[in-house]
Design a protein around this motif. Structure first.
Motif, PDB file in Angstrom:
ATOM      1  N   SER A 111       0.829  -1.211   0.000  1.00 41.06           N
ATOM      2  CA  SER A 111       0.000   0.000   0.000  1.00 41.06           C
ATOM      3  C   SER A 111       0.863   1.260   0.000  1.00 41.06           C
ATOM      4  CB  SER A 111      -0.940   0.014   1.206  1.00 41.06           C
ATOM      5  OG  SER A 111      -1.804  -1.095   1.150  1.00 41.06           O
ATOM      6  N   VAL A 112       1.986   1.216   0.714  1.00 36.67           N
ATOM      7  CA  VAL A 112       2.906   2.366   0.722  1.00 36.67           C
ATOM      8  C   VAL A 112       3.380   2.643  -0.708  1.00 36.67           C
ATOM      9  CG1 VAL A 112       5.255   3.068   1.419  1.00 36.67           C
ATOM     10  CG2 VAL A 112       3.667   2.169   3.131  1.00 36.67           C
ATOM     11  N   VAL A 113       3.664   1.578  -1.437  1.00 38.93           N
ATOM     12  CA  VAL A 113       4.111   1.743  -2.830  1.00 38.93           C
ATOM     13  C   VAL A 113       2.947   2.235  -3.686  1.00 38.93           C
ATOM     14  CG1 VAL A 113       5.023   0.548  -4.869  1.00 38.93           C
ATOM     15  CG2 VAL A 113       5.866  -0.059  -2.593  1.00 38.93           C
ATOM     16  N   ALA A 114       1.830   1.522  -3.612  1.00 42.33           N
ATOM     17  CA  ALA A 114       0.700   1.825  -4.510  1.00 42.33           C
ATOM     18  C   ALA A 114       0.199   3.257  -4.333  1.00 42.33           C
ATOM     19  CB  ALA A 114      -0.441   0.838  -4.257  1.00 42.33           C
ATOM     20  N   TYR A 115       0.170   3.719  -3.084  1.00 35.93           N
ATOM     21  CA  TYR A 115      -0.360   5.071  -2.841  1.00 35.93           C
ATOM     22  C   TYR A 115       0.749   6.122  -2.773  1.00 35.93           C
ATOM     23  CZ  TYR A 115      -4.952   3.350  -3.004  1.00 35.93           C
ATOM     24  OH  TYR A 115      -6.114   2.809  -3.506  1.00 35.93           O
ATOM     25  N   GLY A 116       1.974   5.691  -3.085  1.00 29.86           N
ATOM     26  CA  GLY A 116       3.095   6.640  -3.112  1.00 29.86           C
ATOM     27  C   GLY A 116       3.453   7.075  -4.517  1.00 29.86           C
ATOM     28  N   ILE A 117       2.982   6.348  -5.494  1.00 26.83           N
ATOM     29  CA  ILE A 117       3.366   6.643  -6.884  1.00 26.83           C
ATOM     30  C   ILE A 117       2.463   7.739  -7.467  1.00 26.83           C
ATOM     31  CG2 ILE A 117       3.452   5.630  -9.215  1.00 26.83           C
ATOM     32  CD1 ILE A 117       4.315   2.984  -7.791  1.00 26.83           C
ATOM     33  N   ASP A 118       3.080   8.575  -8.248  1.00 24.70           N
ATOM     34  CA  ASP A 118       2.366   9.687  -8.871  1.00 24.70           C
ATOM     35  C   ASP A 118       1.729   9.179 -10.179  1.00 24.70           C
ATOM     36  OD1 ASP A 118       1.597  12.171  -9.711  1.00 24.70           O
ATOM     37  OD2 ASP A 118       3.577  12.687 -10.528  1.00 24.70           O
ATOM     38  N   TRP A 119       0.599   8.505 -10.050  1.00 22.22           N
ATOM     39  CA  TRP A 119      -0.029   7.863 -11.210  1.00 22.22           C
ATOM     40  C   TRP A 119      -0.567   8.902 -12.189  1.00 22.22           C
ATOM     41  CZ3 TRP A 119       1.031   2.868 -11.348  1.00 22.22           C
ATOM     42  CH2 TRP A 119       1.214   2.182 -10.161  1.00 22.22           C
ATOM     43  N   GLN A 120      -0.512   8.548 -13.445  1.00 22.04           N
ATOM     44  CA  GLN A 120      -1.076   9.401 -14.496  1.00 22.04           C
ATOM     45  C   GLN A 120      -2.231   8.638 -15.134  1.00 22.04           C
ATOM     46  OE1 GLN A 120       0.190  12.509 -14.926  1.00 22.04           O
ATOM     47  NE2 GLN A 120       1.512  11.942 -13.204  1.00 22.04           N
ATOM     48  N   PRO A 121      -3.264   9.359 -15.583  1.00 20.56           N
ATOM     49  CA  PRO A 121      -4.392   8.654 -16.218  1.00 20.56           C
ATOM     50  C   PRO A 121      -3.877   7.778 -17.371  1.00 20.56           C
ATOM     51  CG  PRO A 121      -4.849  11.012 -15.973  1.00 20.56           C
ATOM     52  CD  PRO A 121      -3.425  10.824 -15.570  1.00 20.56           C
ATOM     53  N   GLY A 122      -4.389   6.555 -17.421  1.00 21.08           N
ATOM     54  CA  GLY A 122      -3.978   5.652 -18.497  1.00 21.08           C
ATOM     55  C   GLY A 122      -2.855   4.713 -18.089  1.00 21.08           C
ATOM     56  N   ASP A 123      -2.206   4.981 -16.942  1.00 20.74           N
ATOM     57  CA  ASP A 123      -1.138   4.081 -16.485  1.00 20.74           C
ATOM     58  C   ASP A 123      -1.704   2.688 -16.217  1.00 20.74           C
ATOM     59  OD1 ASP A 123       0.767   6.051 -16.487  1.00 20.74           O
ATOM     60  OD2 ASP A 123       0.750   6.374 -14.315  1.00 20.74           O
ATOM     61  N   ASN A 124      -0.863   1.697 -16.366  1.00 15.45           N
ATOM     62  CA  ASN A 124      -1.307   0.363 -15.969  1.00 15.45           C
ATOM     63  C   ASN A 124      -0.264  -0.353 -15.119  1.00 15.45           C
ATOM     64  OD1 ASN A 124       0.308  -1.580 -17.645  1.00 15.45           O
ATOM     65  ND2 ASN A 124      -0.686  -0.460 -19.349  1.00 15.45           N
ATOM     66  N   VAL A 125      -0.774  -1.348 -14.379  1.00 14.29           N
ATOM     67  CA  VAL A 125       0.059  -2.220 -13.541  1.00 14.29           C
ATOM     68  C   VAL A 125      -0.131  -3.632 -14.070  1.00 14.29           C
ATOM     69  CG1 VAL A 125       0.302  -3.243 -11.234  1.00 14.29           C
ATOM     70  CG2 VAL A 125      -0.156  -0.789 -11.470  1.00 14.29           C
ATOM     71  N   VAL A 126       0.965  -4.345 -14.220  1.00 15.36           N
ATOM     72  CA  VAL A 126       0.870  -5.737 -14.664  1.00 15.36           C
ATOM     73  C   VAL A 126       1.169  -6.657 -13.481  1.00 15.36           C
ATOM     74  CG1 VAL A 126       1.951  -7.505 -16.125  1.00 15.36           C
ATOM     75  CG2 VAL A 126       1.416  -5.237 -17.079  1.00 15.36           C
ATOM     76  N   THR A 127       0.275  -7.599 -13.267  1.00 14.13           N
ATOM     77  CA  THR A 127       0.506  -8.620 -12.242  1.00 14.13           C
ATOM     78  C   THR A 127      -0.202  -9.900 -12.709  1.00 14.13           C
ATOM     79  OG1 THR A 127       0.379  -9.131  -9.883  1.00 14.13           O
ATOM     80  CG2 THR A 127      -1.416  -7.782 -10.754  1.00 14.13           C
ATOM     81  N   SER A 128      -0.504 -10.810 -11.796  1.00 15.73           N
ATOM     82  CA  SER A 128      -1.133 -12.045 -12.297  1.00 15.73           C
ATOM     83  C   SER A 128      -2.333 -12.459 -11.441  1.00 15.73           C
ATOM     84  CB  SER A 128      -0.113 -13.189 -12.329  1.00 15.73           C
ATOM     85  OG  SER A 128      -0.009 -13.766 -11.052  1.00 15.73           O
ATOM     86  N   ARG A 129      -3.144 -13.323 -12.040  1.00 10.54           N
ATOM     87  CA  ARG A 129      -4.325 -13.874 -11.364  1.00 10.54           C
ATOM     88  C   ARG A 129      -3.939 -14.718 -10.160  1.00 10.54           C
ATOM     89  NH1 ARG A 129      -8.741 -13.472 -13.833  1.00 10.54           N
ATOM     90  NH2 ARG A 129      -8.647 -12.722 -15.970  1.00 10.54           N
TER      91      ARG A 129
END
Ligand code: PLP
Length: 376
Positions: free
Chosen positions: A82-100
């Motif tokens: 959560s520290v990472v996810a809510y620390g990044i300066d996201w821009q509209p259209g950005d994506n994160v890749v992970t897995s099911r």
């Protein structure tokens, strides 16, 4: 029996991927700390701080960080993510890749960004693929900001090729965030070789510590740019100067620790890591490999379907298997009734022995499992 693990003779602990037992020295460290609190209150606070510094240094060794300044002590893997996810300066259209196949903590946190920042989450399917890194990489495009993966998948036991992912991510300027809870303490780990931007792992699995104290590594390049969302006296540079009205965040990774430390957890994890590092992760890994090999041969002998990949580079301390005809839930329940601690995962049964698991325990597991299957 290993002298540090005087586990009840009626219990066989094959659930280090779930919740590990504590070594004797960890119990002693916690008892000593508790007695100190009772007898002296906070009189020995300075020593407690030294234990905390020692834990930071042990954690640095374990992840092979460049400096202990790169390590924060948080309360859980989920908090670190959560520290990472809510620390990044996201821009509209950005994506994160992970897995099911990720543990929910390492999916939900990224999905939670959708509503607030418009971040898209792309989920690869790693089930039965021979090159799981390729499955993740195939989803990357120019808008990918971060790739999130576990070092070892919690259910199947699949071990990811972190160096391959790290090299790819670095070349593409994508951040690599590793949930290392299923490998730290059992398998060698190298934050530098894997070119990780962030690594996080709670202490209660392979590190043989308690719940509630996690190691968080943040590459120094992100330290200043990661937006802080938790604030308090402990995360400031001049933390013991309570009269000071101006403040700035600590230069080191303590900036991610907002308030008083979890001293009880710190004492426990410091003791557990001191044991692991005294033995040496290479030695620990060798024993884990040998124990997994034994259990793999057992599953073959009993005609069970092994869900965990067979290649040694593709697995760590987990072996998950299932019976194709008999009810795996019943087998699991019977194992538990007979004192064999394991888990139901990926539609099968997950065994996760550690380095100290004895051959005698594995042989007893073998006999018990065979008897249970024959009785169904
Ligand atoms: C891969 C993985 N990540 C995260 C967690 C949960 O970690 P925490 O409780 O420290 O947030 C688990 C727990 O089983 C896990 O297996």
């Amino acid at each position: 029996m290993h002298s540090e693990f005087p586990i009840d003779k009626n219990v066989i602990h094959l659930n280090h991927a779930g919740l590990a037992p504590w070594p004797k020295r960890t119990v002693e460290a916690v008892s000593r700390f508790a007695r100190e609190n009772m007898t002296f209150g906070s009189h020995r606070y300075q020593r407690w701080m030294e234990i905390e510094d020692s834990l930071r240094e042990l954690a640095r060794c374990l992840v092979n960080a460049h400096s202990a300044d790169d390590i924060a002590l948080l309360k859980s893997t989920s908090e670190g993510l959560s520290v990472v996810a809510y620390g990044i300066d996201w821009q509209p259209g950005d994506n994160v890749v992970t897995s099911r196949q990720e543990f929910p903590s390492n999916r939900i946190v990224w999905e939670s960004l959708r509503g607030r920042y418009g971040v898209e989450v792309r989920l690869a399917d790693l089930d039965r693929v021979t090159k799981p890194e390729d499955a993740l990489i195939a989803l990357v495009d120019n808008n990918t900001r971060l790739l999130a993966t576990s070092s070892v998948q919690y259910a199947s036991g699949l071990r990811m090729d972190l160096e391959r992912l790290g090299t790819f991510c670095r070349a593409q300027r994508i951040m690599l965030c590793i949930d290392a809870i299923q490998s730290l303490g059992a398998v060698p780990f190298d934050a530098q070789k894997s070119k990780a931007d962030f690594v996080v792992a709670d202490g209660h699995k392979w590190m043989l510590g308690p719940e509630g104290v996690a190691i968080f590594y943040c590459h120094p390049r992100h330290r200043d740019s990661l937006r802080l969302n938790q604030f308090g006296w402990h995360m400031v540079a001049d933390r013991h100067n309570y009269d000071r009205m101006d403040w700035s965040a600590a230069a080191d990774a303590r900036r991610f620790e907002c308030g008083s430390p979890n001293s009880l957890g710190v004492h426990a994890l410091q003791a557990s890591l001191s044991l692991l590092l005294e033995i040496g992760i290479e030695t620990i890994h060798k024993n884990v490999v040998s124990n997994i090999q034994y259990l793999n041969e057992l599953t073959d002998y009993l005609g069970l379907e092994c869900i965990t990949p067979r290649h040694q580079n593709r697995r760590a301390g987990i072996i998950t298997f299932r019976h194709t005809d008999k009810d795996n839930r019943t087998i699991y329940k019977r194992l538990k009734e007979q004192g064999i601690l394991c888990a139901l995962r990926a539609g099968g049964i997950r065994f996760s022995p550690h380095f100290y698991t004895s051959r005698d325990d594995l042989e007893r597991t073998s006999d018990t499992l065979e008897n249970i299957i024959n009785s169904l």
